[in-house]
Motif scaffolding. Structure first.
Motif, short mmCIF file in Angstrom:
data_model
loop_
_atom_site.label_atom_id
_atom_site.label_comp_id
_atom_site.label_asym_id
_atom_site.label_seq_id
_atom_site.Cartn_x
_atom_site.Cartn_y
_atom_site.Cartn_z
N LEU A 1 -2.47 13.43 41.06
CA LEU A 1 -2.80 12.20 40.35
C LEU A 1 -1.95 11.03 40.84
O LEU A 1 -2.45 9.90 40.98
CB LEU A 1 -2.59 12.41 38.84
N ALA A 2 -0.66 11.30 41.14
CA ALA A 2 0.21 10.24 41.66
C ALA A 2 -0.26 9.77 43.03
O ALA A 2 -0.25 8.57 43.34
CB ALA A 2 1.66 10.73 41.72
N ALA A 3 -0.68 10.72 43.88
CA ALA A 3 -1.18 10.37 45.21
C ALA A 3 -2.47 9.56 45.11
O ALA A 3 -2.65 8.56 45.82
CB ALA A 3 -1.40 11.63 46.03
N ALA A 4 -3.37 9.98 44.23
CA ALA A 4 -4.62 9.25 44.03
C ALA A 4 -4.34 7.84 43.52
O ALA A 4 -4.98 6.86 43.94
CB ALA A 4 -5.52 10.00 43.05
N MET A 5 -3.38 7.73 42.62
CA MET A 5 -3.00 6.42 42.09
C MET A 5 -2.44 5.53 43.19
O MET A 5 -2.71 4.33 43.26
CB MET A 5 -1.96 6.61 40.98
N ALA A 6 -1.63 6.13 44.09
CA ALA A 6 -1.03 5.36 45.18
C ALA A 6 -2.09 4.81 46.13
O ALA A 6 -2.03 3.65 46.55
CB ALA A 6 -0.05 6.23 45.95
N VAL A 7 -3.09 5.64 46.45
CA VAL A 7 -4.10 5.23 47.42
C VAL A 7 -5.15 4.32 46.78
O VAL A 7 -5.39 3.20 47.25
CB VAL A 7 -4.80 6.47 48.04
N PHE A 8 -5.78 4.81 45.70
CA PHE A 8 -6.95 4.14 45.16
C PHE A 8 -6.64 3.07 44.11
O PHE A 8 -7.48 2.20 43.84
CB PHE A 8 -7.91 5.17 44.56
N SER A 9 -5.44 3.12 43.50
CA SER A 9 -5.10 2.15 42.46
C SER A 9 -3.89 1.31 42.82
O SER A 9 -3.39 0.56 41.97
CB SER A 9 -4.85 2.88 41.13
N THR A 10 -3.39 1.45 44.04
CA THR A 10 -2.23 0.65 44.45
C THR A 10 -2.46 0.03 45.82
O THR A 10 -2.73 -1.17 45.93
CB THR A 10 -0.94 1.50 44.47
N VAL A 11 -2.38 0.83 46.88
CA VAL A 11 -2.41 0.28 48.23
C VAL A 11 -3.73 -0.42 48.54
O VAL A 11 -3.75 -1.61 48.90
CB VAL A 11 -2.13 1.38 49.27
N LEU A 12 -4.85 0.28 48.41
CA LEU A 12 -6.13 -0.32 48.77
C LEU A 12 -6.48 -1.55 47.91
O LEU A 12 -6.84 -2.59 48.46
CB LEU A 12 -7.24 0.73 48.69
N PRO A 13 -6.37 -1.47 46.58
CA PRO A 13 -6.72 -2.67 45.80
C PRO A 13 -5.75 -3.83 45.98
O PRO A 13 -6.14 -4.99 45.87
CB PRO A 13 -6.72 -2.17 44.35
#
Length: 295
Positions: free
Chosen positions: A222-234
């Motif tokens: 969940l932390a990895a998904a948050m980093a990619v899809f809810s942090t870096v990309l947006p």
């Protein structure tokens, strides 16, 4: 030809802003799912930013870097601490006691604050479309948010943390375009995220033992998904959108985020909305449609 290029750039900016709103809307869902495993807010943010640092390090291996002036570094440090350290910490603490849909709705107050801060701090002008869209989006938000705030068991301390987070993020949004125009959206995002990640790690090391990073496997996912899809990309998408359509339009289009969070909260977290709240959601989307049109 120039007019066609400008319209294409505007449309791309709108698409990027919508993409960013979608990514940010997933954050509360990821966090709520992670909290079910007993992790606290600071540890979850730390894991998220560790993954962010890994992504940034991999990206920086092949990307060239131009030297920046000393004042640029100072501005980046200030914006990094404001936008993705303070706002994130305050938001995640609030999310421990506030529902995901209510959290996103409170955060959606930032478009108005961004417009006001932009006018007061950077001399931006409110266009006719922005003046039309703001009352609509906030009428809709008021309809959706009122039932949650009127509940007898509403956690006002948690709500206060999220309001403070919203203010920090609005200041970040209103001040960022100046730096983006100076050093570019990609470079700005990379350095700002690095500053925020380092600040979060320092906060964690001061307040937690390193052993707190040992968590159940689903939390890492969940932390990895948050980093990619809810942090870096947006965040990259937001910076690129601001460079094309400005901070005010990007912020108002971000009002879509709460609506998307609501839909995901209903499907994943079993949260519910009333008929009045659904009406508010439709009004918000109307406001976003108005601001998404180029004059």
């Amino acid at each position: 030809m120039q007019s066609t290029a400008n319209h294409a750039s505007f449309r791309l900016g709108v698409i990027l802003a919508i993409f960013a709103a979608t990514g940010f809307s997933c954050k509360a869902i990821f966090a709520k799912l992670a909290y079910r495993h007993g992790i606290d807010a600071i540890t979850l943010i730390c894991l998220r930013m560790l993954f962010v640092l890994l992504i940034l390090a991999s990206y920086s291996l092949w990307r060239s870097k131009a030297r920046l002036a000393g004042r640029d570094y100072l501005a980046l440090i200030g914006l990094g601490l404001l936008g993705y350290y303070l706002s994130s910490v305050l938001d995640f603490i609030g999310l421990m006691t506030v529902s995901a849909s209510l959290e996103r709705l409170i955060l959606s107050l930032y478009p108005t604050l961004t417009v006001l801060f932009s006018v007061l701090l950077t001399g931006s002008v409110m266009t006719r479309q922005i003046k039309q869209a703001l009352p609509l989006t906030y009428l809709g938000i008021a309809l959706v948010i009122a039932p949650g705030l009127s509940e007898a068991n509403a956690d006002w301390v948690g709500i206060g943390f999220i309001v403070a987070s919203t203010t920090c993020y609005a200041l970040y949004m209103s001040l960022s375009p100046v730096m983006i125009s100076r050093i570019g959206a990609m470079r700005f995002t990379e350095l700002g995220l690095t500053v925020s990640s380092i600040a979060v790690l320092c906060h964690f090391l001061v307040t937690h033992p390193v052993s707190a990073l040992v968590q159940p496997l689903p939390v890492y996912g969940l932390a990895a998904a948050m980093a990619v899809f809810s942090t870096v990309l947006p965040i990259y998408a937001t910076a690129a959108a601001m460079s094309r359509i400005g901070a005010s339009r990007t912020a108002i289009i971000g009002s879509l985020g709460p609506m998307l969070s609501i839909l995901m909260s209903i499907g994943i977290l079993d949260e519910r909305l009333s008929t009045i709240q659904w009406l508010g959601a439709i009004i918000v989307m109307l406001g976003v449609w108005i601001i998404s049109k180029k004059s």
